[in-house]
Design a protein around this motif. Structure first.
Motif, PDB file in Angstrom:
ATOM      1  N   LEU A 195       4.341   1.721   1.814  1.00  0.00           N
ATOM      2  CA  LEU A 195       5.519   2.640   1.553  1.00  0.00           C
ATOM      3  C   LEU A 195       5.176   3.960   1.481  1.00  0.00           C
ATOM      4  N   ALA A 196       5.443   4.821   2.465  1.00  0.00           N
ATOM      5  CA  ALA A 196       5.223   6.166   2.449  1.00  0.00           C
ATOM      6  C   ALA A 196       6.143   7.148   2.096  1.00  0.00           C
ATOM      7  N   VAL A 197       5.629   8.094   1.257  1.00  0.00           N
ATOM      8  CA  VAL A 197       6.586   9.046   0.596  1.00  0.00           C
ATOM      9  C   VAL A 197       7.113  10.055   1.496  1.00  0.00           C
ATOM     10  N   LYS A 230       4.850  -4.063   7.406  1.00  0.00           N
ATOM     11  CA  LYS A 230       5.803  -3.098   7.524  1.00  0.00           C
ATOM     12  C   LYS A 230       5.674  -1.861   7.212  1.00  0.00           C
ATOM     13  N   ILE A 231       6.326  -0.967   7.786  1.00  0.00           N
ATOM     14  CA  ILE A 231       6.037   0.544   7.470  1.00  0.00           C
ATOM     15  C   ILE A 231       7.373   1.320   6.966  1.00  0.00           C
ATOM     16  N   ALA A 232       7.574   1.663   5.714  1.00  0.00           N
ATOM     17  CA  ALA A 232       8.941   2.302   5.391  1.00  0.00           C
ATOM     18  C   ALA A 232       8.391   3.734   5.236  1.00  0.00           C
ATOM     19  N   ALA A 270       0.931  -1.298  -0.100  1.00  0.00           N
ATOM     20  CA  ALA A 270      -0.093  -0.082   0.000  1.00  0.00           C
ATOM     21  C   ALA A 270       0.984   1.131  -0.079  1.00  0.00           C
ATOM     22  N   ILE A 271       0.346   2.447  -0.606  1.00  0.00           N
ATOM     23  CA  ILE A 271       1.150   3.489  -0.793  1.00  0.00           C
ATOM     24  C   ILE A 271       0.516   4.733  -0.081  1.00  0.00           C
TER      25      ILE A 271
END
Lengths: 424, 327
Positions: free
Chosen positions: A288-290, A307-309, A197-198
């Motif tokens: 995935l976070a910008v 997981k969170i990035a 997910a973004i």
């Protein structure tokens, strides 16, 4: 008699007004009240013709530098401010004058006016509402201007690179932003993760750096998944698609799936509900976070394997999130990355501007430190938050004062944690 | 017969808006192939929205009904949650403590706001703007601008659940109804609403009542701050009136609640107003409606409702006239 006295008084007042309203030509701004005593202090900051890098710089006089602030509350901006306030200001003979939190171009203009009135000899800008107008205003007043943590577009740079008052810009270029997103997605794709997910941050507002980071993520997915993103299969096409829609479509990219997307920072009930439902999507493996991801999705993934990035800065909250499993990957700006642009600006005010071999302003790129474990985060954070020995210490920065472009460029280009540690 | 008609009118008046909204939301979602309530997360999001909007509406209406526009409620919510979370993180306290400290901090901050208003005697809009800036600045100073993060604190982020939100809704509703309908303070409040000069001449003390109103509103906003903080596990800073936006979430439910309040207790009307807006919010989330579209739709609903309220009598005449024609 009264008439004569009245006429004389009017005459005296008129003369007084005329003499008081005189305006110095651009570049020779008339000093404001209380400024005369500081004028002498600024003699070192004369026009660049006097420059002589070989001559030792006179740093005995306090130089005032204005700092345009566009954000006072994010971890990144606070870390930057801390580096300038707690380290730079106490190690150099400078007085840094900060603007209020700016929200538009009019605010930037007003803040620069205040800096000029306060006899600032340079402006370092963290605000990007209208950089070209900022530079024009600074150049008009004969003071130096520099962009911190950002870069100008190629077109903008071409227009202003020869301007003697434009010091330059050092920060992540759009290429680096793209690569940051690409590396982040690839990190998980290489682990065999396929369900993402973004969080698109400011993509709906057409913020370039967020669009480029997202494009990097999608490009990595296209390469790994073997499909295409909405018909786009290469970097440029994906960037174009994102600029066209200002959003990310969910769906499959070959064997990779984008299960959810949330953009914007609405912070209302509907937005938080969207965030919650995205984080709790069945089968989701990675968010995935910008930008900052753990603050918005951390509590929703508690107790799951998701997981969170994120991309942001090194702040204690992220360390705790990493230790708690709410953050798995952080590409963070290090606070001392704004050290070299300070030195370039300070050097210019001392009469030794650092220019390229062609005499142009600086346009250098710097990237992020990537932490993928709490231990690594703590190691980076210890250096990044230190007010005694930060990543770029005074000794290191002093080597750049009045130096040549090649030395400066080589210094800035070695920005990884390991490279900087080696330099120390 | 007349009594039966009255009861039917009441039930219709109370239930029409939330029911019609619910049906429309269900249809909109069904048309798009989505269920409005599909997961537990959807229910939690719905009840969280109902709780925070209801409390904010109570807080806003208490002073607004008395002609006191209070811009500081958002900053009270921010500061009280910062105080409570900081204390609880440092002392290792549990969620009920955080809720209690938030509530108490909110009451104190609200009372302080009211005290400043009655002492300075400036218009409440100006005073509340000053207070908002002060509390925002204080929040910033306490946290050095970083806000508070406890996303990894499993205890403090465990609060969000349908049962907990329902408990808050029921307790807050009962307390507010008792306070404003069954106590001397409430009688005085309503007397002051209907005519301040006469009430004061009769011996009602308007200053303690005003401070009490601010304190109650502050307490409610303290709970809102707690709900907001425990939702994400972090508190973001707001400066330069950034906290004011919270109060705007309460306008639509307040107008809806005011309308429904004609048929029942006004506070129950506010709850139903909050239910209505929470349904709309959930629909936005479920259909992934763009924020710009959300703003337009919400503004249209608000304006449409105000137009209806202002032209209600004309519409009635128009409808009766038409019925007459049919006869």
């Amino acid at each position: 008699m009264k008439k004569v006295l009245a006429l004389m008084l009017c005459f005296a007042l008129t003369i007084g007004c005329l003499t008081g309203c005189g305006k110095a030509p651009a570049g020779e701004e008339a000093p404001a009240e209380g400024q005369n005593e500081t004028t002498e202090e600024q003699e070192g900051a004369q026009a660049p013709e006097n420059e002589d890098p070989g001559v030792e710089l006179d740093m005995s006089k306090t130089v005032k530098i204005g700092v345009l602030v566009s954000d006072s509350t994010t971890a990144e901006s606070l870390a930057f401010q801390s580096y300038y306030k707690d380290y730079i200001a106490s190690n150099y003979n400078v007085e840094l004058v900060y603007s209020d939190e700016l929200t538009d171009a009019a605010g930037e203009k007003s803040a620069i006016d205040t800096f000029i009135t306060n006899n600032c000899k340079a402006v370092i800008s963290f605000s990007s509402f209208d950089r070209m107008a900022q530079l024009e205003q600074c150049a008009g007043a004969g003071i130096y201007y520099a962009v911190a943590t950002g870069t100008l577009t190629d077109d903008e740079y071409a227009q202003v690179k020869d301007n003697e008052y434009y010091v330059g810009a050092i920060g992540p270029s759009l290429e680096i932003e793209f690569q940051t997103g690409y590396d982040m997605a690839k990190y998980y794709l290489d682990q065999g993760k396929t369900r993402f997910a973004i969080f698109g941050g400011a993509i709906p507002y057409y913020t370039e750096m967020h669009i480029y980071r997202a494009a990097g993520m999608l490009t990595a997915m296209v390469e790994a998944g073997g499909g295409d993103y909405q018909g786009a299969s290469d970097k440029d096409a994906i960037i174009g698609k994102l600029f066209e829609t200002a959003s990310i479509e969910t769906g499959s990219i070959g064997s990779v799936e984008i299960l959810g997307y949330v953009g914007g920072y609405d912070m209302d009930d509907a937005w938080f509900a969207k965030c919650g439902q995205m984080a709790q999507t069945e089968g989701l493996e990675v968010i995935l976070a910008v930008g900052n991801g753990s603050d918005f999705f951390g509590s929703s993934i508690a107790g799951t394997d998701v997981k969170i990035a994120s991309v942001d800065a090194y702040a204690t909250a992220y360390g705790e999130a990493m230790e708690g499993g709410m953050l798995d990957y952080l590409a963070g700006k290090f606070s001392a990355s704004i050290g070299p642009i300070f030195i370039a600006t300070y050097s210019a005010t001392l009469g030794a501007p650092i220019r390229t071999e062609d005499g142009c302003a600086l346009a250098l790129s710097q990237g992020y430190w990537v932490a993928t474990s709490a231990e690594q985060f703590n190691e980076f954070y210890a250096v990044d938050s230190s007010t005694e020995a930060p990543a770029y210490t005074k000794n290191m920065l002093d080597t750049l004062l009045g130096t040549d472009y090649a030395t400066f460029e080589a210094f800035v280009s070695k920005y990884s944690f390991e490279e900087i540690q080696t330099m120390q | 017969m007349k009594k039966g008609k009255k009861i039917t009118t009441k039930i219709l008046g109370i239930a029409t808006i939330p029911t019609v909204t619910f049906i429309i939301m269900i249809i909109l979602c069904a048309v798009n192939g989505v269920k409005l309530f599909e997961t537990t997360g959807n229910w939690i999001a719905f009840f969280r929205a109902v709780t925070s909007v209801m409390l904010t509406t109570f807080a806003l209406s208490i002073n607004l009904n008395s002609g006191r526009f209070d811009f500081s409620i958002g900053s009270i919510s921010l500061l009280s949650s910062i105080i409570s979370s900081t204390i609880c993180i440092k002392a290792g306290l549990t969620t009920p403590f955080m809720l209690s400290v938030s509530l108490i901090s909110g009451i104190v901050l609200g009372a302080l706001s009211g005290l400043v208003y009655v002492l300075i005697k400036l218009p409440p809009i100006i005073v509340s703007l000053g207070i908002a800036l002060f509390y925002e600045g204080l929040s910033f100073a306490i946290t050095n601008g970083y806000g508070v993060s406890f996303v990894a604190n499993a205890e403090l982020i465990s609060f969000p659940s349908v049962a907990h939100y329902l408990e808050v809704i029921i307790i807050a509703l009962c307390v507010i109804i008792i306070l404003f309908d069954y106590t001397r303070f409430g009688y005085n409040y309503r007397a002051l609403l209907s005519g301040q000069k006469v009430s004061v001449n009769m011996g009602i003390k308007e200053i303690p009542n005003a401070i009490g109103c601010y304190a109650i509103a502050g307490g409610l906003m303290g709970i809102v701050g707690f709900i907001s903080a425990t939702n994400t596990g972090n508190i973001q800073m707001a400066l330069n009136f950034g906290s004011i936006g919270v109060m705007f979430t309460a306008f639509l439910p307040m107008f809806i609640g005011g309308f429904i309040g004609r048929f029942c207790n006004e506070r129950i009307g506010y709850v139903l107003g909050a239910v209505t807006t929470a349904l709309i919010s959930l629909m936005y989330a479920r259909l992934d409606v763009d924020s710009s579209v959300q703003q337009i739709v919400t503004a249209l609903i608000l304006v449409g409702f105000l137009i209806y309220l202002n032209n209600e009598n004309k519409l009635k005449v128009l409808l009766i006239g038409k019925r007459g024609l049919h006869k």
